[in-house]
Motif scaffolding. Structure first.
Motif, mmCIF file in Angstrom:
data_model
loop_
_atom_site.group_PDB
_atom_site.id
_atom_site.type_symbol
_atom_site.label_atom_id
_atom_site.label_comp_id
_atom_site.label_asym_id
_atom_site.label_seq_id
_atom_site.Cartn_x
_atom_site.Cartn_y
_atom_site.Cartn_z
ATOM 1 N N THR A 145 4.629 12.809 -3.490
ATOM 2 C CA THR A 145 4.765 11.420 -3.040
ATOM 3 C C THR A 145 4.339 11.282 -1.570
ATOM 4 N N SER A 146 4.506 10.064 -1.060
ATOM 5 C CA SER A 146 4.117 9.763 0.318
ATOM 6 C C SER A 146 5.018 10.484 1.322
ATOM 7 N N LEU A 201 -7.026 -0.903 4.953
ATOM 8 C CA LEU A 201 -7.122 -0.993 3.485
ATOM 9 C C LEU A 201 -6.487 -2.273 2.953
ATOM 10 N N PHE A 249 2.338 1.928 -3.433
ATOM 11 C CA PHE A 249 1.332 2.591 -4.276
ATOM 12 C C PHE A 249 1.425 4.116 -4.071
ATOM 13 N N ALA A 250 1.417 4.536 -2.805
ATOM 14 C CA ALA A 250 1.473 5.981 -2.508
ATOM 15 C C ALA A 250 2.807 6.578 -2.911
ATOM 16 N N TYR A 259 -1.904 10.288 -7.252
ATOM 17 C CA TYR A 259 -3.343 10.174 -6.947
ATOM 18 C C TYR A 259 -3.543 9.420 -5.636
ATOM 19 N N ARG A 260 -2.760 8.370 -5.443
ATOM 20 C CA ARG A 260 -2.856 7.610 -4.194
ATOM 21 C C ARG A 260 -2.144 8.369 -3.051
ATOM 22 N N THR A 272 -4.279 10.776 -1.045
ATOM 23 C CA THR A 272 -5.203 10.154 -0.090
ATOM 24 C C THR A 272 -4.441 9.559 1.101
ATOM 25 N N HIS A 273 -3.316 8.950 0.792
ATOM 26 C CA HIS A 273 -2.432 8.393 1.823
ATOM 27 C C HIS A 273 -2.026 9.511 2.811
ATOM 28 N N ASP A 282 2.532 6.923 -6.937
ATOM 29 C CA ASP A 282 1.390 7.487 -7.661
ATOM 30 C C ASP A 282 0.791 8.676 -6.896
ATOM 31 N N ALA A 315 0.850 -1.208 0.000
ATOM 32 C CA ALA A 315 0.000 0.000 0.000
ATOM 33 C C ALA A 315 0.877 1.246 0.000
ATOM 34 N N TYR A 316 1.967 1.191 0.764
ATOM 35 C CA TYR A 316 2.920 2.318 0.785
ATOM 36 C C TYR A 316 3.547 2.508 -0.604
#
Ligand code: MEV
Length: 426
Positions: free
Chosen positions: A302-303, A372, A254-255, A260-261, A264-265, A258, A251-252
């Motif tokens: 990014t995250s 999630l 992804f963030a 877009y993710r 939300t993250h 991307d 999941a990390y």
């Protein structure tokens, strides 16, 4: 001595919670009065902003189980979203097995920006400003004797050349200012304004904007936690620890890759961060602006956090972000509820507050990712929603949980069904 574990807190009535909070914090229940009365008098509110006609309330909940740098902390959250307080508290509980949260922070240095236009020779002006560095720092230093007394003040100047802009090239002077326990906007803005005439006389240019930057990348807070892999399944017993861990790491990923993710993250991180920032009367727009600008500092959004595993296979999380919060000025000083929040956490410096907030952000992020990566976010939300529906149907005490659990099991969360179950229980 505060302890942040209060078993069964969730199921108590409001009054009982206040009593247990008093025990756990060693404070009198009177300290919590600002949270029962709303805290702010109409008169104070009238002096805070313009055109005041009343007050706007938010729920105030306490996040439990936080251990930050070995210290037990009870963390007040002002937030309207269900699951946020419960999520952070639960993850703080899991983090305790790995020693809780380990947090650090930089010196509380803010950046003030002075835009210098109409300069005949940029390079010449830039060098001249550096030649006057000491004099300019001394001028900036004078603006706040109290800040100076507590060890703050002007620290450095950086002169940046913006080569391309819609109006062509110009210079930007960064004033680096140590604001100690203040958020610092007032001190920095005043200092920038004070420097302007001297900067104009040194360079022959014209000073335009003089304002703090919310990209507070010299005022960073960092937190780290380790969760033993086998504890990750708590509440999700049908999963294997490794599956949950790898799910969180994916999941990390992804963030991390991307935007877009990542948005939300990072929003999930800010759920916890903002709740404490608001509870302490700090400027959450400044924190939001700083967080997202920092998340895009490489040119790609990014995250703010990272998740991976250590040599023993345990989950390791880190979070790093700007944290321009204060404990002495502005609304924090005026608002009795903000004062109560600072007191409950037992923080003595803005750095300590920043370290708690970034730990909360990391816990909040893990709560979202764990949900999630396993059963999805709706299960937790569904049960909270079901409790609200059970209350609306007239349930009280233990019946609320019973009815909510049954509705969630049946996947029918409706008031008519809650009324039926309640009738059956009676
Ligand atoms: C909802 O307020 C926050 C989440 O969307 C965060 C996330 O997706 O990581 C659940």
């Amino acid at each position: 001595m505060t302890h942040s574990r209060i078993p069964g807190f969730y199921n108590l009535k409001l009054d009982e919670r206040r009593a247990r909070l008093a025990d756990a914090s060693g404070q009198s229940k009177d300290e919590f009065l600002p949270w029962t009365t709303g805290g702010l008098s109409a008169d104070s509110a009238d002096h805070m902003i313009e055109n005041v006609i009343g007050m706007h309330a938010l729920p105030l909940g306490i996040a439990l189980n936080f251990l930050v740098n070995g210290r037990e902390v009870l963390v007040p959250f002002a937030v309207e979203e269900p699951s946020v307080v419960a999520g952070a508290s639960f993850m703080a509980k899991l983090a305790r097995a790995g020693g809780g949260f380990f947090a650090t922070s930089t010196e509380p240095q803010m950046i003030g920006q002075i835009q210098l236009i109409n300069v005949a020779n940029m390079s010449n002006a830039r060098f001249k400003l550096y030649e006057h560095r000491q004099e300019l720092l001394e001028i900036a230093d004078e603006i706040d004797p109290i800040l100076k007394k507590f060890g703050g003040g002007a620290r450095d100047l950086e002169i940046r050349l913006i080569e391309q802009s819609p109006i062509g090239p110009f210079l930007v002077i960064h004033l680096i200012y140590d604001v100690r326990d203040a958020m610092g906007a007032n001190a920095v803005n005043t200092a920038c304004e004070k420097l302007a005439p001297r900067i104009e006389s040194i360079t022959g240019g014209k000073v335009h904007l003089r304002i703090l930057s919310n990209l507070a990348d010299r005022r960073i807070a960092r937190a780290r936690c380790t969760i033993p892999v086998n504890d990750l399944t708590m509440g999700f017993e049908s999963f294997k620890g490794e599956t949950v861990r790898d799910g969180i790491i994916a999941a990390y990923a992804f963030a991390a890759s991307d935007p877009y993710r990542a948005a939300t993250h990072n929003k999930g991180i800010m759920n916890g961060v903002d709740a404490v920032v608001v509870a302490t009367g700090n400027d959450w727009r400044a924190i939001e602006a700083g967080a997202h600008a920092y998340a895009a500092r490489t040119g790609r959004y990014t995250s703010l956090s990272t998740w991976g595993k250590d040599a023993d296979g345990n989950l390791v999380g880190t979070l790093e972000m700007p944290m321009a919060v204060g404990i002495v000025g502005g609304a924090t000083r005026v608002h009795p509820a903000a004062q109560a929040a600072v007191k409950l956490m037992g923080v003595k410096t803005a750095n300590e507050l920043a370290e708690i907030i970034v730990s909360v952000g990391l816990a909040q992020n893990m709560a979202a990712l764990r949900a999630l990566a396993t059963e999805g976010i709706q299960r937790g939300h569904m049960s909270l929603h079901a409790r609200q529906v059970a209350v609306a149907a007239g349930a009280s005490g233990e019946r609320i949980e019973k009815i909510a659990a049954q509705m969630v099991m049946e996947k029918v969360v409706r008031i008519d069904r809650a009324e039926e179950i309640l009738k059956g229980l009676k």
